[in-house]
Design a protein around this motif. Structure first.
Motif, short mmCIF file in Angstrom:
data_model
loop_
_atom_site.label_atom_id
_atom_site.label_comp_id
_atom_site.label_asym_id
_atom_site.label_seq_id
_atom_site.Cartn_x
_atom_site.Cartn_y
_atom_site.Cartn_z
N MET A 291 0.50 -1.03 0.08
CA MET A 291 -0.27 0.10 0.26
C MET A 291 0.62 0.89 -0.07
SD MET A 291 -2.50 -1.50 2.57
CE MET A 291 -3.84 -0.14 2.44
N LEU A 292 0.37 2.17 -0.74
CA LEU A 292 1.62 3.17 -0.89
C LEU A 292 1.27 4.53 0.76
CD1 LEU A 292 0.04 5.45 -4.24
CD2 LEU A 292 2.54 4.50 -3.39
N GLY A 293 2.46 4.09 0.92
CA GLY A 293 2.65 4.65 2.24
C GLY A 293 2.89 3.96 3.32
N GLN A 294 2.94 2.88 3.06
CA GLN A 294 2.98 1.75 4.34
C GLN A 294 4.08 0.61 3.92
OE1 GLN A 294 0.36 2.46 6.51
NE2 GLN A 294 -0.83 3.95 5.56
N TYR B 252 -6.97 -0.71 -12.49
CA TYR B 252 -7.30 0.73 -11.33
C TYR B 252 -8.20 0.83 -11.00
CZ TYR B 252 -8.44 5.64 -11.49
OH TYR B 252 -7.86 6.94 -11.39
N ARG B 253 -8.71 0.20 -10.14
CA ARG B 253 -9.84 -0.22 -9.32
C ARG B 253 -9.01 -0.56 -8.16
NH1 ARG B 253 -15.33 -3.59 -9.29
NH2 ARG B 253 -15.75 -2.20 -10.92
N ILE C 258 -5.16 2.05 -7.99
CA ILE C 258 -5.67 3.02 -7.60
C ILE C 258 -7.07 3.80 -6.36
CG2 ILE C 258 -5.83 6.18 -8.60
CD1 ILE C 258 -3.24 4.50 -9.49
N GLU C 259 -7.89 2.80 -6.61
CA GLU C 259 -9.00 2.92 -6.15
C GLU C 259 -9.11 2.77 -4.48
OE1 GLU C 259 -12.83 3.49 -10.06
OE2 GLU C 259 -12.59 2.13 -8.69
N ARG C 260 -8.38 1.64 -4.28
CA ARG C 260 -8.55 0.76 -3.19
C ARG C 260 -7.30 0.58 -3.01
NH1 ARG C 260 -12.66 -3.59 -4.31
NH2 ARG C 260 -14.35 -2.49 -4.79
N ASN C 261 -6.38 1.29 -2.90
CA ASN C 261 -4.48 1.50 -2.85
C ASN C 261 -4.09 0.46 -2.93
OD1 ASN C 261 -2.46 2.42 -2.13
ND2 ASN C 261 -3.40 3.20 0.15
#
Lengths: 301, 448
Positions: free
Chosen positions: A44-47, A256-257, A260-263
């Motif tokens: 996950m981005l940032g994690q 994408y879902r 981007i949308e659910r990370n």
């Protein structure tokens, strides 16, 4: 020494190829290997990323929505091939005919949609295929006494809208490829055929189609890729990535879902890798089958 | 000769490049959304803050509050750079920006349905407990809890979002129906049958892409989308009962699916204006859609409590909402926090939220201020047949809460794309469709 190096024909080759190799390495090879690595992680981005083995792929195998996305993409790709290979070819032959009037006009008119932004085109098609009685297509159907249709809510009707958009947008581009191919066929062949008494149909089947084969294979290859990678058309037509019962969800839309949308980037990476595998398998099969890889290439075909 | 020709060609090429790049530049501006700098009377030394939103109107509210802030705190003045982007686009960009730590704005609006996505792991947003504290006693507590995690508040609410019914009295009169007599869904059904027979219009909508109505029917029964342990439970008996009521309304031609999938869409605004549907069951913020997009209906729309399954059940539920957040990227976090609290939690801010946005403010003291709620110059007071606050005060103690959890985005997605379409469009058995939805949600969330 420096001068000799600078003027060396051997070095020059590498220098000229270098920009491509760099771009290829930075924007293609590196992201691809990075995605392969990521598809085995929970990211996950940032994690902090976690290695989870093949869990993402196991999840994909049991994911009904992903299967739906794959089916949609493959069906869309096949249908675009059925529409976007023969029709542009025939239009190209027709425009290329020596008796054709207004050739340049037709060429630009048919090519024009390709210059329009997908976002604008998708929005206009969404309005055209709207479910209200007053939307364009329903108004037309109304003239023939047909009840309004909820185009964007049904699988078949939704695909009719999606394919109309694809046909409107890409016919001109494929036509230009075929026109370029037609220019390479010497007129003498046709003249010789005419002297032998060949009909127009025979000329098309015996001369035009075989000699257009390399172009046709090229157009098929890029259309397979284009069909499988389609995303924005669907997103614009359904005003977002969520279509009723996922009738317009594509593989990239699912990527994408999830990403981007659910990370959930690891899972999205796995979706991307599967897309790459599908595209490679279909294209390599198609190219092998059409004889592209045979010694001497198409000359023997 | 050749040189002249090539010079001409070169000039032509350069010119065409400039035109092309200019075109590209214009295009990219468009795709990045609409950008406006609000000065609010700020001086040279003011701090410029970036604010992202997906609702243009929210910018107007901030403009009003910014002017007041700059006048009150001359040593801490602010200019606000407001960027309005489409809903999905803004949330996706914001999510990437806050999580990568680059490019995020100072302040941003996050819609309730998307909020749980920003709470995953360690939230990249600034805790707001200290600035909320002075206003705590004046605000509906449940609206604050929506934007919190483990006791820490990350967002400041905009409104209560109490659900009400909007009736088109002109159509109802033609059918001889008085909306004030509608108490239960059974009454609503009988009214719907009359309306359909008399006018050919449907009384209400069967929403395929949003859960407003479903949430109302769940909340009336004291139920939720999650069970007592907090895990998703969408095939509960309450859910089956609620959707059966709605399905029954559809079969009686009292409600029908609407273009756009729900009342809050452009297509639906057109359908309402054309008089094809005579009521909308929506949160109170739908008022601003009427005043902005359905101006032809001015003076024809009345507001009433929503019908209930059985008399005595609670008649409202708070729905929708926007939590305004400060990101960890903010240049001056303290200033952003103080301004945000001032602009959304002060009494003044709550009054302006009603005046400008037409929302039911979270400071319920405002609900009692007759001079504000019944101001005859107010757009919303003028537009509707009856006063919104008369209805709000009537149902004040009955406003339920549907929890927003980490599972909400998935539940919304499954219902909005598949389940409701299957039930309303394909006529699928309610229980079967809900069992499938439960399985799908568990599969997507890896709960099984």
């Amino acid at each position: 020494m420096l001068k000799r190096f600078a003027y060396s024909q051997k070095i020059a080759t590498y220098v000229f190829v270098l920009p491509f190799v760099l771009v290829f390495a930075v924007f293609w090879v590196y992201p691809m290997f990075s995605s392969i690595g990521m598809s085995f992680q929970k990211t996950m981005l940032g994690q902090e990323a976690q290695f989870i083995g093949t869990a993402n792929y196991e999840r994909l195998a049991a994911d009904g929505i992903f299967l739906k996305a794959v089916t949609n993409s493959v069906v869309y790709m096949l249908l675009t091939l059925v529409i976007l290979i023969p029709f542009p070819l025939l239009i190209a032959v027709w425009i290329n005919h020596r008796l054709m009037i207004g050739r340049e006009f037709f060429k630009s008119a048919l090519f024009f949609p390709a210059l329009t932004s997908v976002v604008v085109a998708g929005t206009i098609f969404r309005l055209m295929f709207g479910e209200m009685e007053t939307s364009l297509v329903n108004t037309l159907l109304g003239w023939f006494g047909i009840e309004p249709v909820k185009f964007l809510k049904g699988q078949v009707t939704g695909f009719i809208a999606l394919l109309s958009l694809a046909a409107w947008r890409w016919t001109g581009v494929n036509m230009l490829y075929f026109l370029a191919g037609l220019k390479n066929i010497p007129d003498e062949y046709y003249e010789a055929a005419e002297i032998d008494g060949a009909s127009s149909w025979q000329k098309l089947i015996r001369i035009t189609l075989p000699l257009l084969k390399p172009i046709t294979i090229y157009v098929i290859t890029i259309s397979i890729y284009g069909g499988l990678a389609m995303f924005i058309e669907s997103m614009m037509l359904w005003n977002g990535n969520n279509s009723p019962k996922n009738i317009g969800l594509t593989i990239v839309g699912y990527l994408y879902r999830q990403g981007i949308e659910r990370n959930d980037l690891g899972y999205a990476a796995a979706v991307g890798i599967v897309l790459l595998a599908i595209a490679m398998i279909i294209n390599l099969t198609q190219l092998t089958w059409s004889g592209m890889f045979r010694r001497g290439g198409l000359k023997d075909a | 000769m050749l040189r002249i020709w090539s010079k001409g060609l070169l000039c032509g090429l350069v010119l065409s490049m400039i035109v092309f790049l200019w075109g590209c530049g214009n295009q990219s501006n468009l795709s990045e959304g609409e950008n406006t700098v609000i000065e609010g009377g700020a001086g040279e030394d003011a701090v410029t803050m970036e604010y992202w939103t997906f609702v243009e109107l929210h910018g107007q509210h901030f403009e009003k509050m910014l002017t007041k802030w700059n006048a009150e705190y001359p040593e801490r003045q602010i200019k606000l750079n407001v960027t309005v982007m489409p809903y999905d686009d803004m949330h996706n960009k914001l999510s990437i920006a806050v999580q990568t730590g680059t490019g995020a704005p100072d302040i941003a609006d996050i819609e309730l349905g998307k909020f749980p996505d920003f709470m995953a792991g360690t939230p990249q947003l600034v805790p707001l407990n200290d600035v909320i504290e002075p206003y705590r006693d004046t605000i509906v507590p449940s609206r604050l809890d929506l934007y919190s995690k483990d006791g820490t508040y990350y967002g400041i609410p905009t409104h209560v979002g109490a659900s009400v019914a909007f009736y088109n009295v002109e159509i109802l009169e033609q059918a001889g129906v008085d909306y004030r007599d509608i108490v239960t869904w059974e009454d609503y059904k009988q009214a719907g049958i009359k309306v359909y027979e008399a006018t050919g219009s449907y009384l209400g909508t069967a929403n395929t892409s949003a859960l407003w109505q479903v949430s109302m029917l769940l909340a009336q029964q004291g139920a939720d989308y999650v069970d007592a342990t907090g895990l998703p439970k969408v095939n509960s008996e309450e859910m089956i009962r609620g959707l059966t009521v709605l399905r029954d309304l559809q079969e009686a031609d009292a409600i029908a699916t609407i273009a756009g999938g729900q009342p809050d869409t452009e297509e639906a605004y057109g359908e309402y204006t054309a008089g094809k549907y005579a009521s909308a069951m929506m949160p109170l913020w739908m008022m601003s859609r009427f005043t902005n997009y359905m101006t032809d209906l001015e003076g024809k729309i009345a507001i009433a409590p929503i019908p209930v399954i059985e008399e005595g059940m609670p008649r409202s539920v708070g729905q929708g909402g926007t939590g305004t957040v400060v990101t960890k990227n903010a240049a001056d976090i303290e200033l952003a926090k103080d301004f945000l609290a001032f602009a959304k939690l002060s009494l003044d801010a709550n009054i302006e939220i009603w005046n400008v946005l037409g929302f039911d403010p979270v400071n319920m003291d405002v609900w009692e201020m007759e001079e504000i709620t019944h101001n005859p110059d107010n757009t919303f007071v003028r537009y509707f047949v009856n006063n919104p606050f008369d209805v709000l005060n009537e149902i004040k103690d009955e406003i339920q809460l549907i929890r927003s959890t980490e599972y909400s985005p998935t539940i919304n997605n499954v219902f909005g794309t598949t389940t409701l379409n299957e039930i309303y469009e394909d006529g699928r058995d309610v229980r079967e469709a809900l069992d499938d939805a439960q399985a799908q949600i568990e599969q997507e969330l890896q709960l099984r």
